[in-house]
Design an enzyme around this catalytic site. Structure first.
Site, PDB file in Angstrom:
ATOM      1  N   PHE A 147      -2.675 -53.432  42.628  1.00  0.00           N
ATOM      2  CA  PHE A 147      -2.944 -51.999  42.517  1.00  0.00           C
ATOM      3  C   PHE A 147      -3.998 -51.641  43.560  1.00  0.00           C
ATOM      4  O   PHE A 147      -5.143 -52.073  43.476  1.00  0.00           O
ATOM      5  CB  PHE A 147      -3.440 -51.589  41.129  1.00  0.00           C
ATOM      6  N   ASP A 187      -9.818 -56.043  48.761  1.00  0.00           N
ATOM      7  CA  ASP A 187      -9.982 -54.783  48.026  1.00  0.00           C
ATOM      8  C   ASP A 187     -10.984 -55.024  46.906  1.00  0.00           C
ATOM      9  O   ASP A 187     -10.648 -55.565  45.862  1.00  0.00           O
ATOM     10  CB  ASP A 187      -8.635 -54.322  47.467  1.00  0.00           C
ATOM     11  N   LYS A 200     -15.382 -46.361  44.096  1.00  0.00           N
ATOM     12  CA  LYS A 200     -15.801 -46.266  42.696  1.00  0.00           C
ATOM     13  C   LYS A 200     -17.316 -46.293  42.544  1.00  0.00           C
ATOM     14  O   LYS A 200     -17.967 -45.273  42.666  1.00  0.00           O
ATOM     15  CB  LYS A 200     -15.106 -47.332  41.858  1.00  0.00           C
TER      16      LYS A 200
END
Length: 399
Positions: free
Chosen positions: A140, A225, A254
């Site tokens: 993801f 990531d 984030k």
């Protein structure tokens, strides 16, 4: 207005691309939130790691308020007095050489993919238009058209084609499959060191080191990531550090915005990010003064290592206690640091049902897929509150 009134408004006017729990949050502080009817809940999700430092962290709020009184946006048509400092401080903290600031995590990933392709053509000598990037199954990395083109999740991918070519998918955790997929056209390997959306999946020991070696041996970029795993979530600055691995590029997001602003970045080697020239890539809001000021405040929180050590020590406690539930309503507990995927044993509640029951008991976390609860409390949570959340999970799942 009641919670039902607000939910009805959402259902009528907002696109149904999420399936939130039926709680309407009106206020928040630290590890706790309060709904519109005055009920308090312990936040055991922390905005999927965007709230690593808690809701309304005083130093982050102060930095945002101070910058709001000065300047919030210049676009990149002009310099401003926060950008260079933010990039310098982020590079120094992460041990990297250059920073490309963006907004969302998906933008950071898209940017890294573009940079990797340009590097492949200009530096590695891959024939134009033929570069390939290898990714892991069950990944993801976001929901843009390019990113969902290499997703293996039908919910994210189906009915959004035609898809962007140039990607090869191999099994996560299988270094042999990765080795077989590398060709002279391979520009990069993009991988999550811990797969969050897939259920907080950690790879086999040595896998990340093998990936790093394969990339080095074949002149291929390693893109890590770390948008959800990085900045302290797993007990280290980067999750790659658990195997002593250094990537060529990292994508961050984030927590970099402290739960106040969407802030993301690609950080890494100067000779790689340096392939970009004026006009080839950009963002009106990327690296804006307000985002940089908040990001700098986040970096100050991380600099002394206290949040990292809290995540490591409290994370060990979290995994020890959740591990006691294995065989008693829980099939497996995965993860690192203050991050856990709790796999519910067959025959028990679905993960959605468990999330709803936890909400009724005053703890908020969220399912991923049908059988996994994803647990990720703020790194500033107290041990007492952490135990309260674990006790509640035990009460809901124990059998």
């Amino acid at each position: 207005m009641t919670a039902a009134d607000f939910i009805a408004l959402d259902e009528q006017w907002s696109t149904h691309n999420y399936h939130p729990l039926p709680v309407v949050i009106a206020e928040a502080d630290g590890a706790w939130v309060t709904d519109v009817e005055g009920k308090r809940y312990l936040d055991f999700l922390a905005g999927y790691s965007a709230l690593n430092f808690g809701h309304r962290n005083p130093s982050l709020v102060a930095a945002a308020v101070a910058q709001l009184g000065r300047v919030t946006l210049t676009s990149r048509a002009f310099h401003h007095d926060q950008l260079g400092l933010f990039c310098q401080e982020l590079a120094e903290l992460t041990g990297t050489e250059m920073v490309l600031p963006m907004n969302s995590g998906a933008e950071a990933v898209e940017s890294a993919l573009k940079v990797a392709r340009k590097w492949a053509y200009q530096v590695k000598g891959v024939p134009d238009g033929t570069a390939e990037i290898i990714v892991a199954g069950s990944n993801f990395h976001g929901r843009t058209t390019t990113i969902i083109s290499f997703s293996t999740d039908d919910d994210a991918r189906a009915d959004f084609g035609p898809y962007t070519p140039g990607f090869r998918v191999v099994k996560f955790g299988d270094a042999g499959a990765l080795a077989d997929a590398i060709t002279p056209r391979t520009a990069a390997v993009l991988i999550e060191p811990v797969q969050g959306e897939a259920g907080v999946l950690t790879p086999p020991a040595g896998y990340l080191r093998d990936v790093r070696q394969l990339c080095t041996d074949n002149d291929v970029l390693l893109i890590a990531d770390e948008i959800q795993a990085g900045l302290g979530r797993t007990g280290t600055l980067f999750a790659c550090e658990h195997e002593g691995v250094v990537a060529d590029l990292y994508t961050l997001g984030k927590a970099l915005g402290g739960g106040i602003m969407p802030v993301s970045a690609v950080v890494g080697r100067r000779d790689v990010l340096g392939v970009l020239r004026p006009g080839e890539h950009g963002s009106t809001f990327g690296g804006n003064p307000l985002a940089c000021a908040v990001g700098r405040a986040v970096l100050r929180l991380l600099r002394d290592g206290d949040y990292l050590s809290r995540s490591a020590s409290l994370g060990a406690h979290l995994h020890s206690r959740l591990g006691e539930l294995v065989g008693h309503g829980v099939a497996e507990v995965r993860g690192r640091g203050l991050w856990a995927g709790v796999e519910i044993a067959p025959g028990g509640r679905t993960a959605r049902e468990a999330s709803e029951e936890l909400m009724r008991r005053g703890v908020l976390c969220k399912e991923t897929h049908d059988t996994t609860l994803r647990v990720a409390p703020p790194l500033m949570i107290s041990r007492e509150d952490l135990d309260l959340g674990i006790d509640t999970i035990a009460a809901v799942l124990f059998s």
